[in-house]
Design a protein around this motif. Structure first.
Motif, PDB file in Angstrom:
ATOM      1  N   THR A  17       0.835  -1.207   0.000  1.00  9.14           N
ATOM      2  CA  THR A  17       0.000   0.000   0.000  1.00  9.14           C
ATOM      3  C   THR A  17       0.869   1.256   0.000  1.00  9.14           C
ATOM      4  OG1 THR A  17      -1.537  -1.214   1.402  1.00  9.14           O
ATOM      5  CG2 THR A  17      -1.938   1.138   1.153  1.00  9.14           C
ATOM      6  N   ALA A  19       0.416   4.507   1.036  1.00  4.63           N
ATOM      7  CA  ALA A  19      -0.574   5.263   1.804  1.00  4.63           C
ATOM      8  C   ALA A  19      -0.433   6.757   1.538  1.00  4.63           C
ATOM      9  CB  ALA A  19      -0.431   4.958   3.287  1.00  4.63           C
ATOM     10  N   GLY A  42      -5.216   8.718   3.449  1.00  9.11           N
ATOM     11  CA  GLY A  42      -3.863   8.915   3.965  1.00  9.11           C
ATOM     12  C   GLY A  42      -3.762  10.057   4.956  1.00  9.11           C
ATOM     13  N   LYS A  43      -4.885  10.549   5.450  1.00  6.79           N
ATOM     14  CA  LYS A  43      -4.888  11.690   6.370  1.00  6.79           C
ATOM     15  C   LYS A  43      -4.211  11.332   7.695  1.00  6.79           C
ATOM     16  CE  LYS A  43      -9.386  11.968   6.396  1.00  6.79           C
ATOM     17  NZ  LYS A  43      -9.772  10.817   5.550  1.00  6.79           N
ATOM     18  N   SER A  44      -4.677  10.248   8.311  1.00  7.11           N
ATOM     19  CA  SER A  44      -4.113   9.868   9.612  1.00  7.11           C
ATOM     20  C   SER A  44      -2.638   9.497   9.473  1.00  7.11           C
ATOM     21  CB  SER A  44      -4.874   8.694  10.224  1.00  7.11           C
ATOM     22  OG  SER A  44      -6.191   9.079  10.551  1.00  7.11           O
ATOM     23  N   GLN A  84      -7.364  10.009  16.417  1.00 12.60           N
ATOM     24  CA  GLN A  84      -8.663   9.530  15.935  1.00 12.60           C
ATOM     25  C   GLN A  84      -9.250   8.512  16.921  1.00 12.60           C
ATOM     26  OE1 GLN A  84      -8.539   8.380  11.839  1.00 12.60           O
ATOM     27  NE2 GLN A  84     -10.732   8.029  11.711  1.00 12.60           N
TER      28      GLN A  84
END
Ligand SMILES: Nc1ncnc2c1ncn2[C@@H]1O[C@H](COP(=O)(O)OP(=O)(O)OP(=O)(O)O)[C@@H](O)[C@H]1O
Ligand SMILES: [Mg+2]
Length: 312
Positions: A17, A19, A42-44, A84
Motif C-alpha cells: 500500500t 498510503a 492517507g490523512k491519519s 482519531q
C-alpha cells in the motif's frame, strides 16, 4: 510568510500500500489547516508522520523549526495531539490521566493543579475530575482528550476527527473553544474532519485522495475555482430530463443523488429561463445555490463526503 510546518516529498508505504505518495505543503503559524479526504486517503498516516508517531518512508518534515526525524523530543513539546482513536487510560480518573500527561511533558509541578483545573473547565468536566474514565460517555472521553492535548500549551494542535460521535451541541461548544484558543493563544490547528461545516472554518483546506493532495486553498477560493451555480432539480422522470439537458447544453457537471439532479452550470439564468421550460417531464422541485465545500469535494474525488462518513 513563515510556515510552522513544512512538508516536502513525504511518502509512506505499507508493504504494497502506498498510503502517502509524496506530498508537499506548508502550514502557516496561527492558521486552521483543514485536511479533507475519503476513508483511506492517507490523512491519519500523514498526521502520524508529522507527529513523530510513525517514520516516513522518505521525505522531510519540519515543525516549529525542528526536524521531525532528528529532533523528535523538541517536536513533541511543540505539539498537542487528539488522535482519531481514544488513547485515555480508562482505569484511571480524569485527574490521573491529566497528571500523567503533565509529568510526561514536564509541566512544572507548581503549575500542574492550576492547568488541570483550567483545561477541565474548558471542556466542562470539572465535576468529573475524580471520576474513572471507564464510566464516561463517548463525548466526555473526547472532551477529556481535548483537555489533555492542551495541557502543555502546544504551538500546534492536531485534531484527527475531533468531534466524531459527539452530539451537535457538544460539537458547537468545542468549536467555540477551539476558535477562541486560536484567537487568544495563536495556536495553529491542523484538523481532519468529515463534517464540512467544520472544514468551512479552516483558513485553508487540503483535499487528499488516494495518498495525494489534489487541491489546496481557502474554502472560498476552492468554491470559486469550481465556479457557477448548483442547480438542484427533481422531475417526474430524471433520466429523461438528463437526456434532454445534455442534448441542449453542456453543464459543467451533472449527477443524480437520491432522486435529485445536481447540475453545475456557469449560466444558471439561461438554464432556468430557456432550458427548463422545454423539458418534457414535469419539474417537482427546483433550487439554486452557490457551490459548497461538499460540491468541491465531490468534484475532486468523485465522492460525496457524507458517503465516506462513519470511519475507522
Ligand atoms: N498500520 C498500517 N498497516 C498497513 N496499512 C495501513 C496502516 N495504516 C494505514 N494503512 C493503509 O494506508 C491507507 C491510508 O490510511 P489512513 O488511516 O491514513 O487513511 P485516512 O485518510 O486517515 O482514513 P479515515 O478517513 O478512514 O480515517 C489505507 O489504505 C490504509 O489501509
Ligand atoms: Mg484517519
Amino acid at each position: 510568510m513563515n510556515p510552522i510546518i513544512s512538508v516536502r516529498g513525504l511518502r509512506k508505504n505499507y508493504k504494497k500500500t502506498e498510503a502517502v505518495k509524496g506530498i508537499d505543503f506548508d502550514v502557516e503559524e496561527g492558521e486552521i489547516f483543514g485536511f479533507l479526504g475519503p476513508n483511506g486517503a492517507g490523512k491519519s498516516t500523514t498526521i502520524n508522520m508529522i507527529c513523530t508517531m510513525i517514520n516516513p518512508t522518505s521525505g522531510s518534515i519540519t515543525i516549529n523549526g525542528y526536524d521531525v526525524a532528528s529532533q523528535k523530543a523538541r517536536v513533541r513539546e511543540s505539539i498537542g495531539i487528539i488522535f482519531q482513536e481514544n488513547t485515555l487510560d480508562e482505569k484511571l480518573t480524569a485527574y490521573e490521566n491529566l497528571m500523567l500527561h503533565c509529568r510526561f511533558y514536564r509541566v512544572p509541578k507548581s503549575e500542574r493543579q492550576r492547568r488541570i483545573e483550567e483545561v477541565l473547565e474548558i471542556v466542562d468536566l470539572q465535576a468529573e475530575i475524580k471520576q474513572r474514565v471507564d464510566t464516561f460517555s463517548g463525548g466526555m472521553k473526547r472532551r477529556l482528550e481535548i483537555a489533555r492535548g492542551l495541557l502543555h500549551y502546544p504551538k500546534v494542535l492536531f485534531l484527527d476527527e475531533p468531534t466524531v460521535g459527539l452530539d451537535p451541541q457538544t460539537r458547537a461548544h468545542l468549536w467555540e473553544y477551539i476558535l477562541r484558543l486560536k484567537e487568544e493563544q495563536g495556536i495553529t490547528m491542523f484538523l481532519t474532519t468529515h463534517y464540512l461545516d467544520e472544514a468551512e472554518i479552516s483558513s485553508r483546506v487540503a483535499i487528499m485522495d488516494a495518498g495525494s493532495i489534489i487541491a489546496l486553498d481557502t474554502p472560498d477560493a476552492l468554491k470559486r475555482q469550481l465556479g457557477g451555480d448548483m442547480i438542484e432539480l427533481a422531475t417526474e422522470d430524471n433520466a429523461l430530463a438528463q437526456q434532454e439537458i445534455t442534448k441542449q447544453s453542456t453543464p459543467e457537471s451533472m449527477t443524480e443523488h437520491e432522486g435529485t439532479l445536481f447540475i453545475r452550470t456557469d449560466d444558471s439564468n439561461r438554464f432556468i429561463s430557456q432550458l427548463l421550460p422545454t423539458l418534457t417531464p414535469a419539474v417537482t422541485s427546483l433550487n439554486i445555490r452557490r457551490p459548497t465545500l461538499n460540491d468541491v469535494f465531490l468534484s475532486f474525488t468523485g465522492r460525496s463526503i457524507s458517503a465516506t462518513k462513519g470511519d475507522g
